[in-house]
Design a protein around this motif. Structure first.
Motif, mmCIF file in Angstrom:
data_model
loop_
_atom_site.group_PDB
_atom_site.id
_atom_site.type_symbol
_atom_site.label_atom_id
_atom_site.label_comp_id
_atom_site.label_asym_id
_atom_site.label_seq_id
_atom_site.Cartn_x
_atom_site.Cartn_y
_atom_site.Cartn_z
ATOM 1 N N ALA A 27 -81.418 -66.027 151.120
ATOM 2 C CA ALA A 27 -82.595 -66.797 150.705
ATOM 3 C C ALA A 27 -83.161 -66.263 149.398
ATOM 4 O O ALA A 27 -83.546 -67.041 148.506
ATOM 5 C CB ALA A 27 -83.660 -66.756 151.798
ATOM 6 N N ALA A 28 -83.223 -64.945 149.248
ATOM 7 C CA ALA A 28 -83.731 -64.345 148.013
ATOM 8 C C ALA A 28 -82.815 -64.676 146.844
ATOM 9 O O ALA A 28 -83.284 -64.997 145.736
ATOM 10 C CB ALA A 28 -83.852 -62.832 148.183
ATOM 11 N N ALA A 49 -91.042 -68.784 150.692
ATOM 12 C CA ALA A 49 -92.470 -69.066 150.532
ATOM 13 C C ALA A 49 -93.215 -67.850 149.976
ATOM 14 O O ALA A 49 -94.121 -67.995 149.140
ATOM 15 C CB ALA A 49 -93.072 -69.494 151.867
ATOM 16 N N ILE A 50 -92.855 -66.671 150.410
ATOM 17 C CA ILE A 50 -93.495 -65.449 149.910
ATOM 18 C C ILE A 50 -93.152 -65.245 148.433
ATOM 19 O O ILE A 50 -94.014 -64.882 147.617
ATOM 20 C CB ILE A 50 -93.063 -64.232 150.745
ATOM 21 N N LEU A 51 -91.898 -65.483 148.054
ATOM 22 C CA LEU A 51 -91.519 -65.362 146.649
ATOM 23 C C LEU A 51 -92.255 -66.393 145.795
ATOM 24 O O LEU A 51 -92.691 -66.084 144.672
ATOM 25 C CB LEU A 51 -90.003 -65.523 146.503
ATOM 26 N N ASN A 101 -91.307 -56.265 150.841
ATOM 27 C CA ASN A 101 -90.435 -55.827 151.931
ATOM 28 C C ASN A 101 -90.268 -56.951 152.946
ATOM 29 O O ASN A 101 -91.251 -57.405 153.542
ATOM 30 C CB ASN A 101 -91.040 -54.617 152.646
ATOM 31 N N PHE A 102 -89.041 -57.383 153.162
ATOM 32 C CA PHE A 102 -88.758 -58.413 154.162
ATOM 33 C C PHE A 102 -88.098 -57.745 155.368
ATOM 34 O O PHE A 102 -87.045 -57.115 155.251
ATOM 35 C CB PHE A 102 -87.855 -59.494 153.583
ATOM 36 N N THR A 103 -88.727 -57.896 156.522
ATOM 37 C CA THR A 103 -88.248 -57.235 157.736
ATOM 38 C C THR A 103 -87.840 -58.254 158.800
ATOM 39 O O THR A 103 -86.680 -58.338 159.181
ATOM 40 C CB THR A 103 -89.335 -56.313 158.297
ATOM 41 N N PRO A 107 -85.532 -67.130 156.513
ATOM 42 C CA PRO A 107 -85.235 -67.520 155.132
ATOM 43 C C PRO A 107 -86.343 -68.367 154.505
ATOM 44 O O PRO A 107 -86.684 -68.176 153.331
ATOM 45 C CB PRO A 107 -83.934 -68.307 155.270
ATOM 46 N N GLY A 108 -86.919 -69.268 155.296
ATOM 47 C CA GLY A 108 -87.998 -70.091 154.768
ATOM 48 C C GLY A 108 -89.221 -69.267 154.398
ATOM 49 O O GLY A 108 -89.877 -69.513 153.372
ATOM 50 N N GLU A 109 -89.531 -68.277 155.205
ATOM 51 C CA GLU A 109 -90.671 -67.406 154.908
ATOM 52 C C GLU A 109 -90.399 -66.553 153.666
ATOM 53 O O GLU A 109 -91.305 -66.299 152.860
ATOM 54 C CB GLU A 109 -90.970 -66.522 156.119
#
Length: 753
Positions: free
Chosen positions: A495-496, A727-729, A716-718, A722-724
């Motif tokens: 996702a990133a 959205a955070i990016l 930090n992605f824990t 993928p959708g979250e």
């Protein structure tokens, strides 16, 4: 440790009564804290005067004092450290117990010869970390309490350094030093000695199909290893440590007395029968087990982690209240060990010859002191008799000495004033005391680390001067903003990568990829990273905890990373990971995660020889963090779930659902507190650990302007989908609205005391 040398028995003291009780009950050494820098902020602790008095008393009895200076220290507090320690150092303090690497470096620099014991709060779990700290100047390691006996033996063999382990007392659920639970929830930091013990509160647990309603799944039973002493002695452990500086003096004295007796008993058996036969003959009485269980133990006892990794029977599950103690037993302990001070037996010789100076000599072991007075006169009326002289010389009162033997020679017609005899007695006693202290303080310091490394004299094996040219790599003008993206799962990385390709932001990127993920999906990760190479650099992430069982894993990861040509370096989460890379002569770069705490600039300097970059700690408020940063070496976590606990025990295992050896990864467990807050728990069966995360993520999307240009911004992605991730990016790099309903800003404004 040689066969002829006994293991040290190390007891706690939270106040003067606790100190005297422990000493009188047979402790070889006592650990305690003064009024500053000690990780038991709510203990009574010791004033400067009282601590100096205790050092003197202990040394007269040939015992040792270790001062706990084991909190993390802020920049504003460091200037007080040298003045605080100096009087104790000059009095012959035997060692300091240290967690903070800035404190470590300052003590090594300003107090040469003072031994440094590395606190269990540093979470040393392998020989790699122990060996690194030995080279930095440590003389003793207090390892993580979660280690098995085999791991401790391996550490001792690899590092060849003194090892101190806990043998009795309360146990934390989290690896010591890696707990932020109390800090994040209530502002009371365990790293500052103010833990509110949320692990002793009730929670409900959901782990896969298993559900346990309100119970105490994080409350470990107290440790009691008196029955294991033969195995622990033969393992070569140097010091046996009793936990309990917050507990009553009767506890310290009573527990110390029992362990003293059984340690001595085992050595006597071994001398008579040999170690194998002695172990078979060694037995602990039911009365003593009952006594230990009744002295402030928490709902049952266990043998700790020496021979097991984890398990439900280590947990209280039911209300973890302290057991009551029999008042008569406490009174007996108090009267026997606390009320009266221990006396040192001395031999006294006195000579009173007419016309010659009076002489009184006090002798104790190899030390003696002779006091001389005025000339003895011839009696005009009533002469002084040997009996009278003996009576006056025997009045030792509050002195630490007691008469063992006395020999007085006096002429039958001599005269000497009683006041003058008293003065000779005091002079001889004081002189002997000073001679004992002088001999002890003059003993050659035994610094285990002979070739001490420090920022000024250490040449790291990796190239910290390496500088990546982002602009040249991307063909674009690089922004002054750099983002670090930490992905834990393959869908998160995908996702990133998809987001970066679609948006092509004008910023520098550092991508952290979990070592577990890389080894499990090497081809896919390599392909994705190859496509993203124009955006920045890649770092492989080592585990939170590195133990003996991770040896093969570490070798495989290191080989794969160094041979790939893909990674610039490693993100390291522990001193063990740092030591592992150093032992391998790693030529790649190294960055330190937030779990290697840097609370002050001195800590940054101390670790600058080993790493090119650091992560700002979670517990300082932003005004305390900002002076630490100011260049590209620093990262600031602006998004991510804070790891509240890293644990050796496992909630799945506690609920009978162990996933070790299964092909399907276990879904996160969930802890719910009394307020229905849900704390997700990542279960890592590969390394046999849990990571308990905060109920809501940390998000500083409103604080970005404060940090841009000061530190690299890290996401930090824990547990995110993928959708979250996308959205955070969008939120942090494009200014889109924050996508989640709840979040915390952590300690940005409040900090910890």
């Amino acid at each position: 440790m040689g066969q002829k040398e006994k293991v040290e028995l190390l007891a706690p003291a939270g106040n003067a009564e606790g100190f005297y009780g422990a000493i009188h009950a047979g402790a070889d050494a006592v650990y305690l804290a003064g009024e500053q820098f000690g990780a038991r902020a709510y203990a009574e602790n010791f004033t400067r005067e009282k601590l100096l008095e205790c050092i003197r008393y202990a040394h007269l009895l040939d015992r040792r004092i270790y001062l706990a200076v084991n909190t993390l220290v802020k920049d504003s507090e460091l200037p007080q450290l040298a003045d605080y320690l100096r009087p104790f150092y000059e009095a012959g303090l035997d060692a300091v117990i240290v967690q903070d690497m800035g404190v470590f470096g300052l003590i090594r620099e300003h107090f040469p010869g003072l031994k440094i014991h590395v606190s269990t709060q540093v979470t040393i779990a392998s020989g790699y970390g122990a060996l690194l700290l030995k080279r930095m100047g440590a003389s003793r390691i207090v390892p993580a309490r979660e280690l098995g006996l085999q791991e401790i033996c391996s550490m001792k063999k690899q590092a060849d350094i003194e090892i101190e382990t806990f043998i009795h007392g309360a146990m934390c659920y989290c690896y010591s030093g890696q707990c932020l639970f109390s800090s994040i929830l209530g502002g009371r930091s365990g790293n500052r000695g103010r833990c509110a013990q949320p692990c002793r509160l009730p929670y409900s647990v959901q782990a896969g199909s298993a559900l346990e309603k309100e119970c105490y799944p994080l409350s470990l039973k107290d440790m009691c290893t008196v029955s294991l002493l033969p195995q622990l002695v033969e393992a070569g452990i140097d010091s046996f440590k009793i936990e309990g500086r917050m507990k009553r003096p009767e506890y310290a004295a009573g527990v110390t007395a029992v362990y003293r007796r059984y340690i001595d008993t085992y050595y006597e058996l071994r001398e008579k029968r040999g170690s194998e036969s002695a172990a078979g003959a060694y037995q602990v009485s039911t009365e003593d087990m009952s006594l230990l269980s009744s002295l402030y133990s928490r709902s049952g006892i266990s043998k700790g982690y020496y021979f097991r990794r984890n398990g439900r029977d280590m947990i209280t599950m039911e209300n973890p209240a302290y057991n009551g103690s029999d008042p008569d037993t406490l009174t007996e302990i108090r009267e026997k060990y606390i009320v009266s001070k221990k006396k040192i037996p001395v031999d006294i010789k006195a000579l009173f010859r007419v016309g010659q100076p009076a002489e009184v000599c006090f002798s104790c072991r190899e030390d003696s002191f002779r006091a001389a007075g005025d000339a003895v006169e011839c009696a005009r009326n009533q002469p002084v008799t040997p009996e009278t002289i003996k009576k006056q010389l025997g009045k030792l009162g509050e002195s630490v000495f007691a008469v063992s033997n006395m020999d007085v020679e006096a002429d039958p017609d001599c005269f000497y004033p009683l006041k003058a005899i008293n003065e000779l007695r005091r002079a001889a006693a004081d002189g002997l005391a000073e001679r004992i202290l002088a001999r002890k303080n003059a003993e050659e310091p035994d610094l285990t680390g002979q070739d001490i490394v420090s920022p000024g004299n250490f040449s790291p094996s990796w190239n910290t001067a390496f500088s990546f040219d982002y602009a040249a790599a991307s063909g674009q003008k690089a922004s002054h903003v750099c983002y670090a993206l930490h992905t834990t799962t393959l869908p998160q990385l995908e996702a990133a990568a998809d987001w970066l390709w679609k948006n092509r932001p004008e910023a520098e990127f550092r991508l952290y990829i979990e070592g577990d993920l890389y080894l499990q999906s090497k081809k896919k990760v390599t392909a994705i990273c190859g496509e993203l190479s124009e955006f920045g650099t890649f770092f492989a992430v080592l585990p939170y905890i590195v133990r003996l069982s991770d040896e093969e894993y570490l070798e495989n990861l290191y080989r794969a990373v160094t041979e790939s040509g893909l990674f610039r370096g490693f993100l390291v989460r522990s001193m063990d990971g740092l030591g592992f890379l150093q032992e391998r002569g790693c030529e790649l770069s190294c960055r330190l995660d937030a779990g290697i705490y840097i609370w002050n600039q001195e800590a940054g300097k101390e670790l600058s020889a080993f790493a090119e970059g650091y992560c700002l700690p979670y517990e300082l408020r932003r005004g305390e963090q900002k002076p630490l940063a100011g260049n590209k070496a620093w990262e600031k976590v602006v998004y991510g779930r804070i790891p509240m606990m890293v644990t050796a025990n496992c909630l799945y295992r506690t609920l009978g659902q162990c996933g070790k050896g299964k092909n399907t990864p276990l879904s996160p467990a969930v802890l719910k507190d009394r307020y229905d807050k849900a704390f997700p728990v990542a279960v890592n069966c590969l390394h046999c650990m849990n990571v308990i995360y905060n109920s809501v993520p940390l998000s500083l999307h409103r604080e970005l302007s404060f940090w841009r240009g000061t530190a690299d911004l890290r996401l930090n992605f824990t547990l995110e989908s993928p959708g979250e991730v996308r959205a955070i990016l969008d939120c942090f790099l494009k200014g889109a609205p924050y996508p989640q309903t709840e979040y915390t800003t952590g300690h940005e404004k409040r900090g910890v005391e």
